[in-house]
Design an enzyme around this catalytic site. Structure first.
Site, mmCIF file in Angstrom:
data_model
loop_
_atom_site.group_PDB
_atom_site.id
_atom_site.type_symbol
_atom_site.label_atom_id
_atom_site.label_comp_id
_atom_site.label_asym_id
_atom_site.label_seq_id
_atom_site.Cartn_x
_atom_site.Cartn_y
_atom_site.Cartn_z
ATOM 1 C CE1 TYR A 168 -22.700 54.169 -51.235
ATOM 2 C CE2 TYR A 168 -25.065 53.829 -51.429
ATOM 3 C CZ TYR A 168 -23.877 54.300 -51.956
ATOM 4 O OH TYR A 168 -23.876 54.906 -53.182
ATOM 5 C CE LYS A 172 -22.457 57.651 -51.107
ATOM 6 N NZ LYS A 172 -21.441 58.456 -51.818
HETATM 7 N N1 LIG Z 1 -23.738 54.194 -59.972
HETATM 8 C C1 LIG Z 1 -24.860 54.674 -59.443
HETATM 9 O O1 LIG Z 1 -25.950 54.568 -60.034
HETATM 10 C C2 LIG Z 1 -24.829 55.379 -58.109
HETATM 11 C C3 LIG Z 1 -26.036 55.481 -57.375
HETATM 12 C C4 LIG Z 1 -26.022 56.175 -56.180
HETATM 13 C C5 LIG Z 1 -24.849 56.768 -55.728
HETATM 14 N N2 LIG Z 1 -23.686 56.645 -56.436
HETATM 15 C C6 LIG Z 1 -22.496 57.317 -55.922
HETATM 16 O O2 LIG Z 1 -21.734 57.854 -57.002
HETATM 17 C C7 LIG Z 1 -20.338 57.784 -56.698
HETATM 18 C C8 LIG Z 1 -19.597 57.037 -57.776
HETATM 19 O O3 LIG Z 1 -20.134 55.723 -57.884
HETATM 20 P P1 LIG Z 1 -19.713 54.721 -59.046
HETATM 21 O O4 LIG Z 1 -20.898 53.864 -59.290
HETATM 22 O O5 LIG Z 1 -19.089 55.465 -60.180
HETATM 23 O O6 LIG Z 1 -18.604 53.852 -58.253
HETATM 24 P P2 LIG Z 1 -17.278 53.090 -58.768
HETATM 25 O O7 LIG Z 1 -16.973 52.052 -57.754
HETATM 26 O O8 LIG Z 1 -17.411 52.680 -60.190
HETATM 27 O O9 LIG Z 1 -16.172 54.241 -58.687
HETATM 28 C C9 LIG Z 1 -15.720 54.709 -57.458
HETATM 29 C C10 LIG Z 1 -14.242 55.022 -57.576
HETATM 30 O O10 LIG Z 1 -13.786 55.455 -56.283
HETATM 31 C C11 LIG Z 1 -12.532 54.883 -56.011
HETATM 32 N N3 LIG Z 1 -12.323 54.774 -54.575
HETATM 33 C C12 LIG Z 1 -13.069 54.065 -53.683
HETATM 34 N N4 LIG Z 1 -12.531 54.169 -52.460
HETATM 35 C C13 LIG Z 1 -11.461 54.977 -52.559
HETATM 36 C C14 LIG Z 1 -10.508 55.464 -51.623
HETATM 37 N N5 LIG Z 1 -10.555 55.138 -50.318
HETATM 38 N N6 LIG Z 1 -9.528 56.290 -52.062
HETATM 39 C C15 LIG Z 1 -9.458 56.645 -53.376
HETATM 40 N N7 LIG Z 1 -10.341 56.214 -54.310
HETATM 41 C C16 LIG Z 1 -11.320 55.379 -53.894
HETATM 42 C C17 LIG Z 1 -12.579 53.513 -56.697
HETATM 43 O O11 LIG Z 1 -11.270 53.024 -56.999
HETATM 44 C C18 LIG Z 1 -13.399 53.795 -57.962
HETATM 45 O O12 LIG Z 1 -12.584 54.087 -59.085
HETATM 46 C C19 LIG Z 1 -20.243 57.146 -55.314
HETATM 47 O O13 LIG Z 1 -20.188 58.171 -54.337
HETATM 48 C C20 LIG Z 1 -21.543 56.393 -55.185
HETATM 49 O O14 LIG Z 1 -21.922 56.211 -53.828
HETATM 50 C C21 LIG Z 1 -23.660 55.938 -57.606
#
Ligand SMILES: NC(=O)c1ccc[n+]([C@@H]2O[C@H](COP(=O)([O-])OP(=O)(O)OC[C@H]3O[C@@H](n4cnc5c(N)ncnc54)[C@H](O)[C@@H]3O)[C@@H](O)[C@H]2O)c1
Length: 309
Positions: A168, A172
């Site tokens: 990951y 990133k």
């Molecule tokens: N939640 C946090 O605090 C946090 C922290 C750091 C980074 N992020 C980043 O923010 C972004 C969103 O994270 P989140 O927590 O909302 O994640 P999440 O898992 O809740 O949502 C991600 C969405 O992406 C979709 N997805 C994954 N792989 C896919 C694919 N191959 N094709 C199509 N859709 C796909 C999933 O179905 C899901 O609905 C990500 O890039 C994550 O790395 C989140």
């Protein structure tokens, strides 16, 4: 066009059916954009798929929203998403690369197939979508359309690091390099490209299994942070009012961060290698670099403070 409205703009939001992506899609849509929600409804590790997830998100938005529920990392996906945006809404102005999966393992237990899969979804797919979208954007802009913007969702895990997140964090960190180059390649066209490291309550935050006190605190705090703050920053970055490009931001509740980026912090001009003065060489490096070294604190430890909500 006013500085913050997105009336008439067309956006593609990957992973736009849940969590942060859904908040982004809602906000862009509420500001007037038409939105392609590209989400195949997989689990956090990328397993399974459920087309109903994107369909439900689109149904909740109503007009000006269309689902694309294939895998964003499948061959031809970038071009297909752009083609759908052009076919349904006439253009593509905004790309938010937000879909991501995690497959964590301490490095000595890492499996190459997991590393490959994470890199495909978290880094290769954003490249393919940006490559297809920027080609269309350049043509549109030459034809007189106003430039839009690109946001790549990164993570403090890729900036700072965290135990077990080799795949990951590598993806990133790669996305940061991609962000910089896209910002450069698209500067003449006026398309801005930035990275955002979000902090928000999503199913991913819920899934954290704390291994130490720092992680217990991190999880409890993160679960209180609404994703709308992330969406607000993204909406600003893709609007006509934004002039930032090639930058790395963070957003945690009401706090918005600008991250520094790696630049030379100290220099030693060493003697020539043939002089074999290796003790002097080692001590020159130690004294010049010692005060500037980066510690091995994880991202969770770095952000071990109360968020502003
Ligand atoms: N939640 C946090 O605090 C946090 C922290 C750091 C980074 N992020 C980043 O923010 C972004 C969103 O994270 P989140 O927590 O909302 O994640 P999440 O898992 O809740 O949502 C991600 C969405 O992406 C979709 N997805 C994954 N792989 C896919 C694919 N191959 N094709 C199509 N859709 C796909 C999933 O179905 C899901 O609905 C990500 O890039 C994550 O790395 C989140």
């Amino acid at each position: 066009m006013s500085e913050t409205t997105l009336d008439g703009r067309v956006a593609i939001v990957t992973g736009g059916a849940r969590g942060i992506g859904l908040a982004v899609a809602r906000t862009l849509h509420a500001r007037g954009a038409s939105v392609i929600i590209a989400d195949n409804g997989v689990a956090i590790d990328g397993s399974g798929a459920d087309p109903a997830v994107a369909a439900a998100a689109v149904a909740a938005l109503g007009d000006r929203a269309v689902a694309w529920n294939d895998d964003v990392s499948s061959p031809g996906a970038g071009a297909a998403m752009v083609a759908l945006a052009v076919e349904r809404f006439g253009a593509v102005d905004i790309v938010v690369n937000n879909a991501a999966i995690l497959r964590d393992a301490l490095i000595f237990k890492g499996r190459p197939e997991d590393f490959d899969r994470v890199l495909r979804v978290d880094l290769h797919a954003p490249f393919a979508l940006i490559a297809a979208a920027t080609a269309a954007m350049r043509d549109q802009i030459k034809a007189g359309r106003a430039p839009g913007g690109i946001v790549n969702m990164v993570s403090s895990a890729g900036l700072i690091g965290n135990f077990g997140q080799s795949a990951y964090a590598s993806a990133k960190a790669g996305l940061l390099g991609l962000t910089r180059v896209v910002a450069m390649d698209m500067a003449r066209a006026g398309v801005r490209c930035n990275a955002v490291a979000p902090f928000a309550a999503t199913r991913v935050t819920e899934s954290i299994r704390p291994a130490n006190d720092s992680q217990v605190r991190y999880r409890a705090r993160a679960l209180r942070i609404p994703a709308d703050h992330v969406a607000r920053l993204v909406a600003f970055l893709v609007s006509a009012g934004n002039t930032f490009t090639g930058q790395v931001f963070g957003v945690r509740g009401r706090e918005v961060f600008l991250f520094s980026q790696p630049r030379v912090a100290a220099t030693v001009v060493a003697g020539t290698p043939d002089r074999q003065d290796e003790t002097a060489y080692a001590s020159a490096l130690a004294s010049a670099f010692g005060p500037h070294l980066t510690d091995l604190a994880t991202d969770l430890e770095r952000f071990d403070t109360e968020p502003e909500l």
